[in-house]
Design a protein around this motif. Structure first.
Motif, PDB file in Angstrom:
ATOM      1  N   THR A 141     -58.769  13.708 -36.931  1.00 15.99           N
ATOM      2  CA  THR A 141     -57.700  14.078 -36.017  1.00 15.99           C
ATOM      3  C   THR A 141     -57.998  15.492 -35.541  1.00 15.99           C
ATOM      4  OG1 THR A 141     -56.240  12.936 -37.537  1.00 15.99           O
ATOM      5  CG2 THR A 141     -55.181  14.156 -35.782  1.00 15.99           C
ATOM      6  N   ALA A 142     -58.060  15.673 -34.230  1.00 19.78           N
ATOM      7  CA  ALA A 142     -58.290  17.034 -33.736  1.00 19.78           C
ATOM      8  C   ALA A 142     -57.002  17.827 -33.879  1.00 19.78           C
ATOM      9  CB  ALA A 142     -58.712  16.976 -32.275  1.00 19.78           C
ATOM     10  N   ALA A 143     -57.133  19.149 -34.013  1.00 18.51           N
ATOM     11  CA  ALA A 143     -55.951  19.991 -34.195  1.00 18.51           C
ATOM     12  C   ALA A 143     -54.996  19.843 -33.016  1.00 18.51           C
ATOM     13  CB  ALA A 143     -56.376  21.435 -34.358  1.00 18.51           C
ATOM     14  N   THR A 144     -55.540  19.452 -31.860  1.00 21.15           N
ATOM     15  CA  THR A 144     -54.694  19.344 -30.671  1.00 21.15           C
ATOM     16  C   THR A 144     -54.072  17.952 -30.506  1.00 21.15           C
ATOM     17  OG1 THR A 144     -56.697  18.803 -29.491  1.00 21.15           O
ATOM     18  CG2 THR A 144     -55.943  21.079 -29.326  1.00 21.15           C
ATOM     19  N   ASP A 145     -54.435  16.999 -31.367  1.00 17.20           N
ATOM     20  CA  ASP A 145     -53.846  15.663 -31.238  1.00 17.20           C
ATOM     21  C   ASP A 145     -52.334  15.748 -31.413  1.00 17.20           C
ATOM     22  OD1 ASP A 145     -56.172  14.395 -30.754  1.00 17.20           O
ATOM     23  OD2 ASP A 145     -56.405  13.524 -32.756  1.00 17.20           O
ATOM     24  N   PRO A 146     -51.594  14.967 -30.605  1.00 19.82           N
ATOM     25  CA  PRO A 146     -50.142  14.987 -30.805  1.00 19.82           C
ATOM     26  C   PRO A 146     -49.793  14.392 -32.169  1.00 19.82           C
ATOM     27  CG  PRO A 146     -50.766  13.266 -29.240  1.00 19.82           C
ATOM     28  CD  PRO A 146     -52.017  14.034 -29.565  1.00 19.82           C
ATOM     29  N   ILE A 147     -48.763  14.940 -32.790  1.00 21.02           N
ATOM     30  CA  ILE A 147     -48.355  14.438 -34.111  1.00 21.02           C
ATOM     31  C   ILE A 147     -47.042  13.672 -33.958  1.00 21.02           C
ATOM     32  CG2 ILE A 147     -47.537  15.139 -36.407  1.00 21.02           C
ATOM     33  CD1 ILE A 147     -49.515  17.477 -36.216  1.00 21.02           C
ATOM     34  N   THR A 148     -47.003  12.500 -34.568  1.00 15.69           N
ATOM     35  CA  THR A 148     -45.770  11.713 -34.566  1.00 15.69           C
ATOM     36  C   THR A 148     -45.279  11.598 -35.997  1.00 15.69           C
ATOM     37  OG1 THR A 148     -46.471  10.425 -32.658  1.00 15.69           O
ATOM     38  CG2 THR A 148     -44.785   9.439 -34.046  1.00 15.69           C
ATOM     39  N   THR A 188     -33.474  13.502 -43.094  1.00 13.49           N
ATOM     40  CA  THR A 188     -33.654  14.960 -43.044  1.00 13.49           C
ATOM     41  C   THR A 188     -35.088  15.341 -43.389  1.00 13.49           C
ATOM     42  OG1 THR A 188     -31.326  15.195 -43.572  1.00 13.49           O
ATOM     43  CG2 THR A 188     -32.700  17.154 -43.889  1.00 13.49           C
ATOM     44  N   THR A 189     -35.689  14.630 -44.348  1.00 16.29           N
ATOM     45  CA  THR A 189     -37.109  14.882 -44.635  1.00 16.29           C
ATOM     46  C   THR A 189     -37.926  14.721 -43.358  1.00 16.29           C
ATOM     47  OG1 THR A 189     -36.812  13.907 -46.834  1.00 16.29           O
ATOM     48  CG2 THR A 189     -39.084  14.136 -46.034  1.00 16.29           C
ATOM     49  N   ALA A 190     -37.660  13.637 -42.634  1.00 16.59           N
ATOM     50  CA  ALA A 190     -38.457  13.340 -41.432  1.00 16.59           C
ATOM     51  C   ALA A 190     -38.276  14.427 -40.374  1.00 16.59           C
ATOM     52  CB  ALA A 190     -38.056  11.971 -40.877  1.00 16.59           C
ATOM     53  N   VAL A 191     -37.036  14.825 -40.139  1.00 19.33           N
ATOM     54  CA  VAL A 191     -36.798  15.843 -39.101  1.00 19.33           C
ATOM     55  C   VAL A 191     -37.424  17.177 -39.521  1.00 19.33           C
ATOM     56  CG1 VAL A 191     -35.024  17.195 -37.920  1.00 19.33           C
ATOM     57  CG2 VAL A 191     -34.730  14.732 -38.192  1.00 19.33           C
ATOM     58  N   ALA A 192     -37.307  17.519 -40.808  1.00 20.77           N
ATOM     59  CA  ALA A 192     -37.864  18.798 -41.279  1.00 20.77           C
ATOM     60  C   ALA A 192     -39.386  18.798 -41.114  1.00 20.77           C
ATOM     61  CB  ALA A 192     -37.475  19.035 -42.726  1.00 20.77           C
ATOM     62  N   LEU A 193     -40.023  17.677 -41.393  1.00 18.35           N
ATOM     63  CA  LEU A 193     -41.478  17.611 -41.214  1.00 18.35           C
ATOM     64  C   LEU A 193     -41.836  17.680 -39.732  1.00 18.35           C
ATOM     65  CD1 LEU A 193     -42.484  14.965 -43.906  1.00 18.35           C
ATOM     66  CD2 LEU A 193     -43.008  17.415 -43.918  1.00 18.35           C
ATOM     67  N   ALA A 194     -41.045  16.991 -38.909  1.00 20.77           N
ATOM     68  CA  ALA A 194     -41.315  17.018 -37.464  1.00 20.77           C
ATOM     69  C   ALA A 194     -41.225  18.458 -36.946  1.00 20.77           C
ATOM     70  CB  ALA A 194     -40.326  16.114 -36.720  1.00 20.77           C
ATOM     71  N   ALA A 195     -40.236  19.205 -37.446  1.00 21.31           N
ATOM     72  CA  ALA A 195     -40.089  20.602 -37.015  1.00 21.31           C
ATOM     73  C   ALA A 195     -41.287  21.428 -37.493  1.00 21.31           C
ATOM     74  CB  ALA A 195     -38.779  21.182 -37.563  1.00 21.31           C
ATOM     75  N   ALA A 196     -41.654  21.261 -38.765  1.00 21.15           N
ATOM     76  CA  ALA A 196     -42.729  22.088 -39.336  1.00 21.15           C
ATOM     77  C   ALA A 196     -44.074  21.790 -38.677  1.00 21.15           C
ATOM     78  CB  ALA A 196     -42.813  21.850 -40.842  1.00 21.15           C
ATOM     79  N   LEU A 197     -44.263  20.536 -38.258  1.00 22.40           N
ATOM     80  CA  LEU A 197     -45.564  20.133 -37.713  1.00 22.40           C
ATOM     81  C   LEU A 197     -45.583  20.186 -36.186  1.00 22.40           C
ATOM     82  CD1 LEU A 197     -46.073  17.063 -40.060  1.00 22.40           C
ATOM     83  CD2 LEU A 197     -47.426  19.181 -40.103  1.00 22.40           C
ATOM     84  N   ASP A 198     -44.451  20.623 -35.602  1.00 20.94           N
ATOM     85  CA  ASP A 198     -44.372  20.669 -34.147  1.00 20.94           C
ATOM     86  C   ASP A 198     -44.593  19.298 -33.532  1.00 20.94           C
ATOM     87  OD1 ASP A 198     -43.675  22.609 -32.447  1.00 20.94           O
ATOM     88  OD2 ASP A 198     -45.458  23.858 -32.837  1.00 20.94           O
ATOM     89  N   ALA A 199     -44.047  18.287 -34.148  1.00 20.32           N
ATOM     90  CA  ALA A 199     -44.205  16.926 -33.621  1.00 20.32           C
ATOM     91  C   ALA A 199     -43.425  16.809 -32.318  1.00 20.32           C
ATOM     92  CB  ALA A 199     -43.688  15.915 -34.639  1.00 20.32           C
TER      93      ALA A 199
END
Ligand code: ADP
Ligand code: ASP
Ligand code: MG
Length: 421
Positions: free
Chosen positions: A2-9, A160-171
Motif C-alpha cells: 500500500t503506498a502512503a498516498t493510497d486512500p484509507i477506508t 467509536t473504535t471505528a470513528v477514532a481510527l478513521a480520524a487517526a488515519l485520516d480516512a
C-alpha cells in the motif's frame, strides 16, 4: 504494497454482520473487495451475535456486582474472536490480514472500566502494517488504559473504535456496516414504513443517538463531529448506499421533524423527603457525577406540604442504576433524605429535527398525539432540536408509531420547513 498516498477506508461490521461463519466470510469478501480497489483497509469488528450479552450473563451468574477490571478482561474477548476468525477467512481469499486487540492497535483510554473514553490513538503500528500491504483487523469496543489495563468503551462501542481510527488515519470515510439499510426516520423494527434518511447532519444524528437510536453509539457521533469524520451507515446484507452523516450542509432541505427515536434502556431513581434547602441538588448531582453516572431527564417537585420536603426524580441508563442507587443511599443519610426508590425500566420517546428550532407548535403536537393514545407523560426534556418524553416502557411502540404517523415521516411525506401544519 500500500503506498502512503493510497486512500484509507475504515469499515466496521456489527454483531449481526459477523454472527456466524457464513457472515464472517461475507464480511471478509467485502473487505478484500475494498483492498482490491487499491485502498488501505482497516476493518473493525464487533463480537459475534449475542456474544457480549452472553458474557455479561456469565459474569452476573458469578457475581452480583462484577469487579469492573475483570469485567473488561471478559468483555473484550468477544471482538477478538471475530477478528481472528475473519483474518483466517481473508487469508483463505489470498490476502494478507492481521488481527489486533484494541491495545495492540494503539487505542489508549482513560481508566473508567466498562465505559472508558478514548484519549489517544497511537496508530503507527497500523500505518506500518498498511504500508506492508496488509489488511488490518481491529477488535472493536476496547482499548488499554493509561494504567495499562484492558478497558471497554460501553455498549455499542465498536462504532467509536471505528470513528477514532478513521480520524487517526485520516480516512476519507468511516463505513459502518449493520443489519439495516441505514438510519431511518424511526426504528424500522417498530415502524416498517419508516423512511431511510439519505443524509443527516452530525447535530441531528447526535440527538438521535442520545435519545436511543442505537444504530450509532453516541460517542462515535461526538467523535466524528469533533474530528470531522463523515460516517456512512450501510447495509451488510445488500448494496444500498446507506446514510451519510456529515457536517451541516446549508443547502440541505431541513424537514421540520426528521425522526422519532425511543429507548427502553433507562431506569428512574426518585429521592423522596429531601429537606428543602439551597445546595441539596448540587450535592446530589455531584455525588452522581463522582460515581460516573450519566443523568438524563430531571424533575424536581417543590415542597407543597407543611413539612417542607422536596422530591427529585431523574433517569439514568439502566447500566448505571446500581452505581446511582449506591451513591445516593450513602448520601441520603448525610443530607437527611428519607428514601431512594428505583424504577428498573422506563421508556422514552423523542422527536428530533433541525427544522423545529423555534416552532413551539411541535411540542404541543407531541403532547396532544400521546394524550390521544392514552399515554401518560412522566417527564419532559427539550433541546433546540429535540423533544423527549418519559413514558411507561410498554407504551413505547404505540407512541413511536403514533408520532411517526402524526408528523408524516413515512416514505413519501416529509414536512417542509416552515412550521407545523
Ligand atoms: P450493530 O450490531 O451492527 O452495531 P445495532 O444493533 O447496534 O447494530 O444497531 C442497529 C439497530 O439499530 C437496527 O437493527 C435497528 O433495530 C436499531 N435502530 C434503532 N433506531 C434506528 C433508526 N432510527 N434507524 C436505523 N436503525 C435503528
Ligand atoms: N460487542 C459490544 C456490544 O455488544 C460492542 C459493539 O457491538 O459495538 O455492545
Ligand atoms: Mg451497534
Amino acid at each position: 504494497m500500500t503506498a502512503a498516498t493510497d486512500p484509507i477506508t475504515v469499515m466496521k461490521f456489527g454483531g449481526t454482520s459477523v454472527a456466524d461463519a457464513k457472515h464472517i466470510a461475507a464480511a471478509a469478501r467485502r473487505i478484500v473487495a475494498a483492498r482490491e480497489e487499491g485502498r488501505g483497509v482497516v476493518a473493525v469488528l464487533s463480537a459475534r451475535g449475542a456474544t457480549t450479552d452472553e458474557l455479561v450473563r456469565m459474569a452476573e451468574e458469578i457475581s452480583p456486582d462484577p469487579y469492573p477490571r475483570e469485567m473488561d478482561m471478559l468483555l473484550s474477548t468477544g471482538e477478538r474472536i471475530s477478528c481472528a476468525l475473519c483474518a483466517m477467512a481473508i487469508h483463505d481469499l489470498g490476502h494478507e490480514a492481521i488481527s489486533l486487540s484494541g491495545s495492540q492497535a494503539g487505542i489508549v483510554t482513560d481508566a473508567s472500566h466498562t465505559k472508558a473514553r478514548i484519549m489517544e490513538v497511537r496508530a503507527d503500528r497500523i500505518r506500518e502494517l498498511l504500508g506492508e500491504g496488509k489488511i488490518v483487523l481491529v477488535a472493536g469496543f476496547q482499548g488499554v488504559s493509561t494504567a495499562k489495563d484492558v478497558t471497554t468503551l460501553g455498549r455499542g462501542g465498536s462504532d467509536t473504535t471505528a470513528v477514532a481510527l478513521a480520524a487517526a488515519l485520516d480516512a476519507e470515510v468511516c463505513q459502518i456496516y449493520t443489519d439495516v439499510d441505514g438510519v431511518f426516520s424511526a426504528d424500522p423494527r417498530i415502524v416498517p414504513e419508516a423512511r431511510k434518511l439519505p443524509v443527516l447532519s452530525f447535530e441531528e444524528m447526535l440527538d438521535m443517538a442520545a435519545s436511543g437510536a442505537r444504530v450509532l453509539q453516541l460517542r462515535s457521533v461526538e467523535y466524528a463531529r469533533n474530528y470531522g469524520v463523515p460516517i456512512n451507515v450501510r447495509p451488510s446484507f445488500g448494496d444500498g448506499s446507506g446514510t451519510l452523516v456529515t457536517g451541516e450542509d446549508q443547502t440541505m432541505e431541513r424537514p421540520l421533524v426528521t425522526a422519532v427515536t425511543h429507548s427502553t434502556d433507562d431506569a428512574r431513581v426518585t429521592l423522596v423527603g429531601i429537606p428543602d434547602r439551597p445546595g441539596a441538588a448540587g450535592e446530589i448531582f455531584s455525588a452522581l457525577a463522582d460515581a460516573d453516572v450519566n443523568v438524563d431527564m430531571i424533575i424536581q417537585n417543590e415542597p407543597v406540604s407543611a413539612n417542607g420536603k422536596a422530591e427529585l426524580s431523574f433517569t439514568v441508563p439502566r447500566d448505571d442504576l446500581r452505581r446511582a442507587s449506591k451513591a445516593l443511599e450513602a448520601l441520603s443519610a448525610d443530607i437527611g433524605a428519607e428514601d431512594v426508590i428505583a424504577d428498573e425500566q422506563v421508556g422514552k420517546v423523542s422527536i428530533v429535527g433541525a427544522g423545529m428550532r423555534s416552532h413551539p407548535g411541535v411540542a404541543a403536537k407531541v403532547f396532544t398525539v400521546l394524550g390521544a393514545q392514552g399515554i401518560n407523560i412522566e417527564m419532559i426534556s427539550t433541546s433546540p432540536i429535540k423533544i423527549s418524553c418519559s413514558i411507561p416502557a410498554d407504551q413505547v411502540p404505540a407512541a413511536v408509531k403514533a408520532l411517526h404517523t402524526a408528523f408524516g415521516l413515512g416514505a413519501e411525506a416529509v414536512e417542509p420547513e416552515g412550521g407545523p401544519r
